[in-house]
Design an enzyme around this catalytic site. Structure first.
Site, short mmCIF file in Angstrom:
data_model
loop_
_atom_site.label_atom_id
_atom_site.label_comp_id
_atom_site.label_asym_id
_atom_site.label_seq_id
_atom_site.Cartn_x
_atom_site.Cartn_y
_atom_site.Cartn_z
N GLY A 245 49.35 -14.98 -62.56
CA GLY A 245 48.72 -13.66 -62.58
C GLY A 245 47.22 -13.79 -62.80
N GLY A 246 46.64 -12.71 -63.31
CA GLY A 246 45.20 -12.71 -63.53
C GLY A 246 44.76 -13.76 -64.53
N GLY B 159 20.01 -30.88 -40.09
CA GLY B 159 20.16 -30.10 -41.32
C GLY B 159 20.52 -30.96 -42.51
N ALA B 160 21.20 -32.07 -42.23
CA ALA B 160 21.60 -32.93 -43.34
C ALA B 160 20.38 -33.54 -44.02
CB ALA B 160 22.53 -34.03 -42.85
C1 HXC Z 1 56.36 -11.85 -72.97
C2 HXC Z 1 57.24 -13.77 -72.18
C3 HXC Z 1 56.36 -13.75 -71.07
C4 HXC Z 1 55.46 -12.65 -70.98
C5 HXC Z 1 57.57 -15.51 -70.90
N1 HXC Z 1 57.97 -14.87 -72.02
N2 HXC Z 1 56.60 -14.81 -70.28
N3 HXC Z 1 57.22 -12.83 -73.11
N4 HXC Z 1 55.50 -11.74 -71.96
N5 HXC Z 1 54.61 -12.57 -69.98
C6 HXC Z 1 58.99 -15.30 -72.95
C7 HXC Z 1 60.38 -15.22 -72.36
O1 HXC Z 1 60.89 -13.92 -72.53
C8 HXC Z 1 61.10 -16.22 -73.22
O2 HXC Z 1 61.38 -15.63 -74.47
C9 HXC Z 1 60.07 -17.29 -73.44
O3 HXC Z 1 58.80 -16.67 -73.21
C10 HXC Z 1 60.18 -18.46 -72.50
O4 HXC Z 1 60.26 -17.97 -71.18
P1 HXC Z 1 61.37 -18.48 -70.16
O5 HXC Z 1 61.37 -17.51 -69.04
O6 HXC Z 1 62.66 -18.72 -70.87
O7 HXC Z 1 60.76 -19.87 -69.72
P2 HXC Z 1 60.80 -20.58 -68.31
O8 HXC Z 1 62.18 -20.51 -67.73
O9 HXC Z 1 60.17 -21.91 -68.52
O10 HXC Z 1 59.84 -19.68 -67.36
C11 HXC Z 1 58.49 -19.58 -67.65
C12 HXC Z 1 57.85 -18.49 -66.77
C13 HXC Z 1 58.64 -17.17 -66.92
C14 HXC Z 1 57.88 -18.93 -65.30
C15 HXC Z 1 56.39 -18.34 -67.20
O11 HXC Z 1 58.81 -16.87 -68.31
C16 HXC Z 1 57.93 -16.02 -66.30
O12 HXC Z 1 58.02 -15.80 -65.08
N6 HXC Z 1 57.29 -15.19 -67.13
C17 HXC Z 1 56.61 -14.00 -66.66
C18 HXC Z 1 55.37 -14.36 -65.89
C19 HXC Z 1 54.59 -13.16 -65.48
O13 HXC Z 1 54.93 -12.46 -64.51
N7 HXC Z 1 53.62 -12.79 -66.32
C20 HXC Z 1 52.78 -11.65 -66.09
C21 HXC Z 1 51.72 -12.08 -65.06
S1 HXC Z 1 50.64 -10.80 -64.73
P3 HXC Z 1 62.69 -15.98 -75.32
O14 HXC Z 1 62.57 -15.10 -76.50
O15 HXC Z 1 63.85 -15.69 -74.45
O16 HXC Z 1 62.57 -17.42 -75.62
C22 HXC Z 1 49.42 -11.09 -65.76
C23 HXC Z 1 48.36 -10.08 -65.66
C24 HXC Z 1 47.10 -10.60 -66.25
O17 HXC Z 1 49.38 -12.00 -66.51
C25 HXC Z 1 45.97 -9.82 -65.64
C26 HXC Z 1 44.67 -10.28 -66.15
C27 HXC Z 1 43.56 -9.67 -65.37
#
Ligand code: HXC
Length: 510
Positions: A165-166, A400-401
């Site tokens: 993501g961001g 140019g180089a």
């Molecule tokens: C809250 C989160 C989290 C999140 C993971 N967890 N991402 N909690 N917010 N964004 C938690 C899970 O619920 C889990 O909790 C623990 O972290 C481990 O995650 P798993 O999924 O079990 O791990 P894994 O299988 O290794 O997968 C990792 C992962 C996946 C690929 C990163 O967790 C995932 O897809 N997360 C979401 C990614 C995402 O879409 N983020 C938002 C992006 S947008 P428990 O309690 O079960 O252990 C963004 C906007 C920013 O970031 C903009 C800025 C400008």
């Protein structure tokens, strides 16, 4: 006292024993283990260990872990102070709560105020979903500080897990990005979203793994095979960097003799000017201990950039690589060099250029890919650089180089050429074809006539004597003298003081 001990031990166990064990089983280190390896032994001081998040939605009120999803603090690398933070994947997947963002922002503020480099270890699921806009705001706070600190303190990011993501924009705003092969990835939108929107199938690794970002996108500057090696490489990079833009890079005691000359350099350039040779070997033969610390090694390899030392002083090397695409300048290599030049200029690192380029790459693809704009980046970066700048033309400096690769006309301080240098608007064959097309066609023996004209052109233009006579080249040197000549130049340029006219900022071709 026991309350403090309890809280400390709670913070130190992050997301708990099970999560730490899982990390280790996956071959990954915890956030604190990473920081301990990055820093000199026993120098880590943790800050904000007792900070917790402020979210009570989605049952989060009862799930507060001291320190939350990031470990922040400071320590030393080779005795020099650095601020560091490491996202802790064991705590809610290292996701960014507002409290985590505030911890990072505070560290960034301190790093800027105190003129101390900051190193980030990223391993996070991105915005803490339960916190909604609070988390997004936190990213904004971090990006804002990344930009404020740009060019003031070195900022380094190591991606050691997901960075999605961001969230990817904080590393992208820093000076150097490290990735671990096959265990870290960066992307704006993941494979599932891509499948939905564009119907493309792609794996995490192919989309945003270390190979993709080091070879194709150029987002990553270094690819390393393990976390331990990555942390060691960051320590090595730090040996070339100053603490901030007001200080000089660290000088080391030089054990490599300044007068050392390598006679094999005299035959390094093949007599057939269309034959390739490895510019990396030339550089290694000239710099201290043969050590070139390459940056962006796998990206646009027709251009070489990296750090080295001369007489113990860090320098930035920018060089055409005739062994790849004849060292031609194109969109990617121009942008790669421009970014590196700007880094060196921000941080008082002198630039040494080794030039052997047949010009900019012609072609529709290049024109439409913006070779005008990208080439302008290279020109812009050299023109605005006020650090000491030296060029060595080893062979071709065509068109140019010649200008873009740190010519005198765009502000270089010393320009050397080897006797094998060819400095002209273009190569002899192309020039003769354009200038004498009709004469050759009319001649009874066109091939002999063509060769005669090529020889004449080479005699007149394709050599270092004419530009040296005009003062565009300060000195034609024997290749084996290069090390000594460069060091002498760096010494005389040590006190260089030059600045650009006052302005808010330039408007380079982004
Ligand atoms: C809250 C989160 C989290 C999140 C993971 N967890 N991402 N909690 N917010 N964004 C938690 C899970 O619920 C889990 O909790 C623990 O972290 C481990 O995650 P798993 O999924 O079990 O791990 P894994 O299988 O290794 O997968 C990792 C992962 C996946 C690929 C990163 O967790 C995932 O897809 N997360 C979401 C990614 C995402 O879409 N983020 C938002 C992006 S947008 P428990 O309690 O079960 O252990 C963004 C906007 C920013 O970031 C903009 C800025 C400008």
């Amino acid at each position: 006292m026991s309350r403090l001990d309890d809280l400390r031990s709670e913070a130190l166990s992050g997301g708990g024993e099970n999560k730490i064990r899982k990390r280790h089983e996956e071959g990954k280190l915890t956030a604190r283990e990473r920081l301990h390896l990055l820093l000199d032994q026993e120098t880590f001081n943790e800050m904000g260990m007792l900070v917790t998040h402020n979210c009570n939605d989605f049952g989060m009120g009862g799930r507060k872990i001291p320190g939350d999803g990031v470990v922040t603090g400071y320590g030393r690398i080779h005795g020099r102070q650095v601020y560091v933070y490491a996202e802790d994947f064991t705590v809610f997947g290292g996701s960014l709560s507002k409290a985590v963002a505030d911890k990072i922002s505070r560290l960034q503020d301190l790093s800027l105020k105190n003129g101390i480099p900051i190193i980030a270890i990223k391993d996070s699921g991105g915005a803490r979903i339960q916190e909604g806009v609070n988390s997004l705001a936190g990213y904004g706070d971090i990006f804002f500080r990344n930009v404020k600190a740009s060019g003031v303190v070195p900022q380094i990011s190591a991606i050691m897990g997901p960075c999605a993501g961001g969230a990817v924009y904080s590393p992208a705003l820093t000076d150097f990005v490290f990735m671990i092969d096959k265990s870290s990835y960066m992307f704006l939108t993941g494979p599932d979203v891509i499948k939905e929107v564009t119907h493309e199938d792609v794996t995490f690794e192919d989309l945003g793994g270390a190979a993709a970002h080091s070879r194709k996108s150029g987002v990553s500057h270094f690819v390393v095979s393990s976390e331990e090696k990555c942390l060691a490489l960051i320590r090595e990079l730090m040996t070339y960097l100053p603490q901030n833009n007001m200080s000089d890079p660290p000088r080391m005691v030089c054990t490599d003799p300044v007068e050392r000359s390598d006679e094999s350099l005299d035959t390094a350039v093949p007599s057939d000017s269309s034959k390739p040779y490895d510019m990396k070997l030339v550089i290694q033969s000239v710099v201290d201990e043969g050590k070139l610390f390459q940056v962006h090694e796998e990206y646009a390899p027709n251009m070489l950039v990296g750090f080295a030392r001369m007489d113990g002083m860090p320098v930035g090397i920018v060089a055409n690589q005739p062994a790849v695409l004849a060292g031609v300048l194109d969109t990617l290599s121009s942008a790669k060099a421009a970014r590196f030049i700007r880094f060196c200029d921000c941080f008082n690192i002198p630039l040494i250029v080794f030039e052997d380029a047949p010009g900019f790459l012609p072609g529709i693809e290049q024109e439409h890919a913006g070779v005008i704009k990208e080439g302008a980046k290279l020109l812009y970066a050299f023109c605005e650089a006020t650090v000491p700048r030296i060029t060595v033309v080893t062979r071709k400096a065509f068109g140019g180089a010649y200008i873009a690769m740190n010519s005198k006309n765009i502000g270089a301080d010393m320009n050397f050429a080897w006797p094998t240098a060819q400095i002209a608007v273009m190569g002899a064959k192309g020039a003769v074809k354009i200038l004498f097309k009709r004469e050759i066609a009319k001649d009874e023996d066109p091939e002999s006539q063509r060769q005669l004209l090529i020889d004449e052109y080479n005699e007149m233009f394709n050599n270092p004597w004419v530009p040296a006579g005009m003062g565009y080249i300060d000195e034609v040197i024997k290749p084996h003298e290069t090390r000594f000549k460069l060091i002498s130049s760096l010494r005389i340029l040590d006190g260089k003081r030059e600045s650009m006219p006052p302005r808010k900022h330039g408007n380079g071709p982004l």
